[in-house]
Design a protein around this motif. Sequence first.
Motif, PDB file in Angstrom:
ATOM      1  N   PHE A  47       0.835  -1.130   0.156  1.00  0.00           N
ATOM      2  CA  PHE A  47      -0.577  -0.150   0.077  1.00  0.00           C
ATOM      3  C   PHE A  47       0.506   1.211   0.003  1.00  0.00           C
ATOM      4  N   ILE A  48       2.140   0.871  -0.382  1.00  0.00           N
ATOM      5  CA  ILE A  48       2.714   2.036   0.063  1.00  0.00           C
ATOM      6  C   ILE A  48       2.643   3.583  -1.436  1.00  0.00           C
ATOM      7  N   LEU A  49       1.989   2.455  -3.020  1.00  0.00           N
ATOM      8  CA  LEU A  49       1.401   2.811  -3.491  1.00  0.00           C
ATOM      9  C   LEU A  49       0.365   3.694  -3.432  1.00  0.00           C
ATOM     10  N   GLY A  50       0.756   5.260  -4.377  1.00  0.00           N
ATOM     11  CA  GLY A  50      -0.453   5.923  -4.340  1.00  0.00           C
ATOM     12  C   GLY A  50      -1.597   5.649  -3.539  1.00  0.00           C
ATOM     13  N   ASP A  51      -2.532   6.012  -3.245  1.00  0.00           N
ATOM     14  CA  ASP A  51      -3.327   6.704  -3.285  1.00  0.00           C
ATOM     15  C   ASP A  51      -4.925   6.513  -3.924  1.00  0.00           C
ATOM     16  N   VAL A  77      -9.906   0.316   1.146  1.00  0.00           N
ATOM     17  CA  VAL A  77      -9.948   0.756  -0.833  1.00  0.00           C
ATOM     18  C   VAL A  77     -11.166   0.982  -1.286  1.00  0.00           C
ATOM     19  N   PRO A  78     -11.145   1.851  -1.981  1.00  0.00           N
ATOM     20  CA  PRO A  78     -12.509   2.531  -2.793  1.00  0.00           C
ATOM     21  C   PRO A  78     -12.960   0.389  -2.923  1.00  0.00           C
TER      22      PRO A  78
END
Lengths: 313, 335
Positions: free
Chosen positions: B244-248, B282-283
């Motif tokens: 989850f370090i990749l963008g939000d 997450v969405p």
Amino acid sequence: MFMRFQHFIRALILAIFAAFIIKLHYTGEIMSYINPRYTLMSKIAIAIFLFLFLIQLVRIWENRNHTHNHCSSGCHHDHDHSGSFSKRFIVHLIILFPLVTGFAFAPATLDASIAAKKGLMLPQVNEGTASMGEHLNRMGEATDEKSAESIEPPANKDDSIIQHTAPLANTNYLSKEQFDKEMEKLTTSDIIQMNDNIYASYYSRITEDPASYIGKKIKVSGFFYKEDGFEENQFVLARFLMTHCVADTSVIGMLVEFNEANDYQEDTWLEIEGEINVTNYNGHVMPFIKVDKLKVIDEPSEPYVYPAMIKIV
Amino acid sequence: MFSRQLQSYLFDVTGLVVMIIVFYFISASQSIGKIFSINMPSSFLQLNTIFLSILIEAIPFILISVLIAGFIQIFITEDHIKRWIPKNRFAAIFVSCVVGAIFPACECGIVPIVRRLISKGVPTYAGVGFLLTGPLINPIVIFSTYVALGSKMAGLRMGIGFIAALAIAFIISLLFKSNQLQHNGAGFSNTAVNTGKQHQSLFSKLEDMLKHAIDEFFDMGKYLIIGAFVAALVQTYVTTTSLFILGDSVAGSSIIMMALAYVLSLCSEADAFIGASFKNLVPSTSILAFLVYGPMIDLKNTIMLWGAFKTKFVLTLFILITLIVFLLINLITLL
């Protein structure tokens, strides 16, 4: 007529596969690998393996000409027959590998180290650094907005209940009445007993709407699990929820606040009696247990919990 | 007469010898276990448990599908296939996706069946359509998705999955004209079998079917085992949330969820619950990406595909599935 070594090895492997699954059922170890609900499938696998073994046994001494009468040149033995000896040897070693480790090592119960890899899927639980926490929360909020506008939440509140029409022999099934009765106990009984057969359903109810359970007494067991970023006095009394097999488990559990939390080691199984309360973590309401009584217990023989199933007659 | 007696005698002796070796194998394994289990790190034991559980869960389905593959090999001729598959490419793709949607299969079990179908003359693109919708769209998957995430998600999963499968199969039909199986030599011509088959009794046909099933099991089994081991390795040593370090952004978290679906290699019937556990993180469109992508391709089944098809084909298929699913998921967010 001569012996075909390749076929002999394959017959052997089929027999060992059958023996392995039989052993799992005989010792009950199968429960440590898959949801008991699906054991019927692996019993079918035993029957198929034994049957194929017998077929394969015939092939060992089959006359080459005889085979080719049956299965003329078009019946390409495209499989591994053409490969070199060493290649076939490696293939059989690969296939034997799980059987060796399966007989050699007893199944382990998943522990806190795996829980840490899988992660506790709660919006409040952050990764230890503030920025990551905020980040996750932003994502959490985004979800909320998203779900409000485009995706409606499941109409059925009992998220974790699979309804199956074909009842299989298994201990986890509840009839509709039994299930309703159990769920009613959540609100009516003085003390909420988080028994294994209903754990997942109770858990999702309480986390969905923690406010209405404030002050309720609860009795629950699980293993001690702490994530980075927890306060000194916090830990989670965790369970692994298994849908099919150990590979698809997820970690669920109640947050516990207890001043002597540091006295306990990860993976210690505890039984806790306490009162449900809620705290507010970055705008998320989250239930936690205020401990009244805490006792160390042995790891239960069935450490996993399974989604409850309702039998529809 | 003598030969027949000798044969049954040999049969008994061989069976007995096998039993004895099985017994030795078990006790040897167990003594290996006794020697090593003290020194084994507990993470290895956890890894082994996850590895074996994937196999134990998958093996019944693999056995059933190698039996089906054996059945196709012996009982279905190229003429049948020619009659059943529409001549028109679009119609063929559509039919293959619909057949896949009706046919209940899991993503590892479908590989031997598709391989056998293509070797019997099913066009590669139609095989791909069947390969993609087989594990994704079936009653059990629809139901578990509905229970875990509600009817809208279940509907979207099936709808987007179906559209994606059509698109991917269509692009494959443009890119690959020939059959992409690994052993593409003369061995796969089945004309000799077809002519020879007239003389065979049903019983000997059944026997051939079972023999083929056994060979298929050994052929696919090794890839299943390697795939299960790698998936277990990832589960044991890689922290899920480290992804989850990749963008939000929605796009970022969709990529993460697709990567997760790929490495976890979950069974399509069980992944809805895992997807649901990410609801707060997450969405929901990213959960959708997880649910559509996982059954189409994952680590375990890439290794199996790689065993059946040419490397270039597997790589192209992997890239196509990833791109198409990602694009469709992002289109959904615009709606």
